[in-house]
Design a protein around this motif. Structure first.
Motif, PDB file in Angstrom:
ATOM      1  N   PHE A  83       0.831  -1.193   0.000  1.00 41.34           N
ATOM      2  CA  PHE A  83       0.000   0.000   0.000  1.00 41.34           C
ATOM      3  C   PHE A  83       0.871   1.251   0.000  1.00 41.34           C
ATOM      4  O   PHE A  83       1.877   1.324   0.691  1.00 41.34           O
ATOM      5  CB  PHE A  83      -0.930   0.007   1.216  1.00 41.34           C
ATOM      6  CG  PHE A  83      -1.835  -1.193   1.258  1.00 41.34           C
ATOM      7  CD1 PHE A  83      -2.934  -1.272   0.420  1.00 41.34           C
ATOM      8  CD2 PHE A  83      -1.576  -2.247   2.108  1.00 41.34           C
ATOM      9  CE1 PHE A  83      -3.765  -2.371   0.441  1.00 41.34           C
ATOM     10  CE2 PHE A  83      -2.397  -3.352   2.144  1.00 41.34           C
ATOM     11  CZ  PHE A  83      -3.500  -3.421   1.306  1.00 41.34           C
ATOM     12  N   SER A  84       0.446   2.237  -0.782  1.00 40.86           N
ATOM     13  CA  SER A  84       1.175   3.496  -0.848  1.00 40.86           C
ATOM     14  C   SER A  84       0.312   4.671  -0.429  1.00 40.86           C
ATOM     15  O   SER A  84       0.727   5.818  -0.542  1.00 40.86           O
ATOM     16  CB  SER A  84       1.709   3.724  -2.272  1.00 40.86           C
ATOM     17  OG  SER A  84       0.634   3.777  -3.186  1.00 40.86           O
ATOM     18  N   ASP A  85      -0.909   4.396   0.045  1.00 41.41           N
ATOM     19  CA  ASP A  85      -1.776   5.470   0.520  1.00 41.41           C
ATOM     20  C   ASP A  85      -1.226   6.038   1.822  1.00 41.41           C
ATOM     21  O   ASP A  85      -0.449   5.397   2.526  1.00 41.41           O
ATOM     22  CB  ASP A  85      -3.199   4.954   0.749  1.00 41.41           C
ATOM     23  CG  ASP A  85      -3.862   4.517  -0.544  1.00 41.41           C
ATOM     24  OD1 ASP A  85      -3.384   4.927  -1.612  1.00 41.41           O
ATOM     25  OD2 ASP A  85      -4.848   3.763  -0.475  1.00 41.41           O
ATOM     26  N   GLY A  90       3.969   1.681   4.473  1.00 42.57           N
ATOM     27  CA  GLY A  90       4.742   0.740   5.271  1.00 42.57           C
ATOM     28  C   GLY A  90       3.973  -0.529   5.600  1.00 42.57           C
ATOM     29  O   GLY A  90       4.445  -1.345   6.385  1.00 42.57           O
ATOM     30  N   CYS A  91       2.789  -0.702   4.989  1.00 43.43           N
ATOM     31  CA  CYS A  91       1.969  -1.885   5.247  1.00 43.43           C
ATOM     32  C   CYS A  91       1.837  -2.709   3.975  1.00 43.43           C
ATOM     33  O   CYS A  91       1.910  -2.182   2.869  1.00 43.43           O
ATOM     34  CB  CYS A  91       0.577  -1.490   5.726  1.00 43.43           C
ATOM     35  SG  CYS A  91       0.539  -0.601   7.289  1.00 43.43           S
ATOM     36  N   GLN A  92       1.644  -3.987   4.167  1.00 45.94           N
ATOM     37  CA  GLN A  92       1.349  -4.861   3.043  1.00 45.94           C
ATOM     38  C   GLN A  92       0.409  -5.964   3.510  1.00 45.94           C
ATOM     39  O   GLN A  92       0.305  -6.238   4.704  1.00 45.94           O
ATOM     40  CB  GLN A  92       2.617  -5.454   2.446  1.00 45.94           C
ATOM     41  CG  GLN A  92       3.387  -6.369   3.343  1.00 45.94           C
ATOM     42  CD  GLN A  92       4.612  -6.934   2.641  1.00 45.94           C
ATOM     43  OE1 GLN A  92       4.916  -6.560   1.526  1.00 45.94           O
ATOM     44  NE2 GLN A  92       5.314  -7.827   3.297  1.00 45.94           N
ATOM     45  N   ALA A  93      -0.275  -6.574   2.545  1.00 50.49           N
ATOM     46  CA  ALA A  93      -1.194  -7.668   2.827  1.00 50.49           C
ATOM     47  C   ALA A  93      -0.825  -8.850   1.948  1.00 50.49           C
ATOM     48  O   ALA A  93      -0.729  -8.715   0.734  1.00 50.49           O
ATOM     49  CB  ALA A  93      -2.632  -7.234   2.571  1.00 50.49           C
ATOM     50  N   GLN A  94      -0.604  -9.984   2.572  1.00 54.52           N
ATOM     51  CA  GLN A  94      -0.311 -11.222   1.852  1.00 54.52           C
ATOM     52  C   GLN A  94      -1.593 -12.057   1.850  1.00 54.52           C
ATOM     53  O   GLN A  94      -2.045 -12.505   2.897  1.00 54.52           O
ATOM     54  CB  GLN A  94       0.822 -11.983   2.529  1.00 54.52           C
ATOM     55  CG  GLN A  94       2.114 -11.216   2.586  1.00 54.52           C
ATOM     56  CD  GLN A  94       3.142 -11.870   3.487  1.00 54.52           C
ATOM     57  OE1 GLN A  94       2.866 -12.855   4.144  1.00 54.52           O
ATOM     58  NE2 GLN A  94       4.327 -11.311   3.516  1.00 54.52           N
TER      59      GLN A  94
END
Length: 137
Positions: A83-85, A90-94
């Motif tokens: 995520f770049s919002d 600094g977050c991601q979802a797998q």
């Protein structure tokens, strides 16, 4: 009237009392600073945990649009979303998908289980949340 040596005996007592007060105040300040540091760390983990939950939720929603798009059924796709919002930097979802065939009597032949692991990191603080959803075709 009073002997000359009496005032000399009492001259050091104020110094002992002052040192005692300084030591007690120093201990109080140190304990309050540790308490404040602990409270700020728990607040950071709470905010990061909320961000990780929202990243996992967003990952589920994005995963649903890839598994079940409007044009038809694609099937299971395992993917990672970064995520770049502003709220999820600094977050991601797998997102992992598990496809299961249902019984022949059921109206919907396929069941999809999507699992989303949201991970957020800021400096040394890393938090993660896992969400699971099941959908039928």
């Amino acid at each position: 009237m009073y002997p000359n040596h009496l005032p000399k005996r009492q001259t050091g007592s104020a110094l002992v009392v002052a040192i005692f007060i300084i030591v007690v105040m120093l201990a109080l300040i140190l304990s309050l600073s540790r308490l404040s540091l602990s409270a700020s760390e728990s607040l950071v983990y709470e905010v990061q945990g909320t961000r990780a939950y929202l990243a996992a939720q967003s990952g589920l929603e994005l995963g649903l649009t890839t598994v079940l798009p409007r044009t038809g059924v694609v099937g299971c796709i395992n993917t990672t979303f970064s995520f770049s919002d502003a709220g999820l930097i600094g977050c991601q979802a797998q997102v992992t998908c598990l496809q299961q065939a249902l019984t022949p009597e059921s109206l919907t032949p396929q069941l999809y289980q999507l699992t989303s692991l949201g991970v957020c990191s800021a400096d040394a603080f890393v938090t993660s949340r896992t969400l699971v959803i099941e959908v039928r075709q």
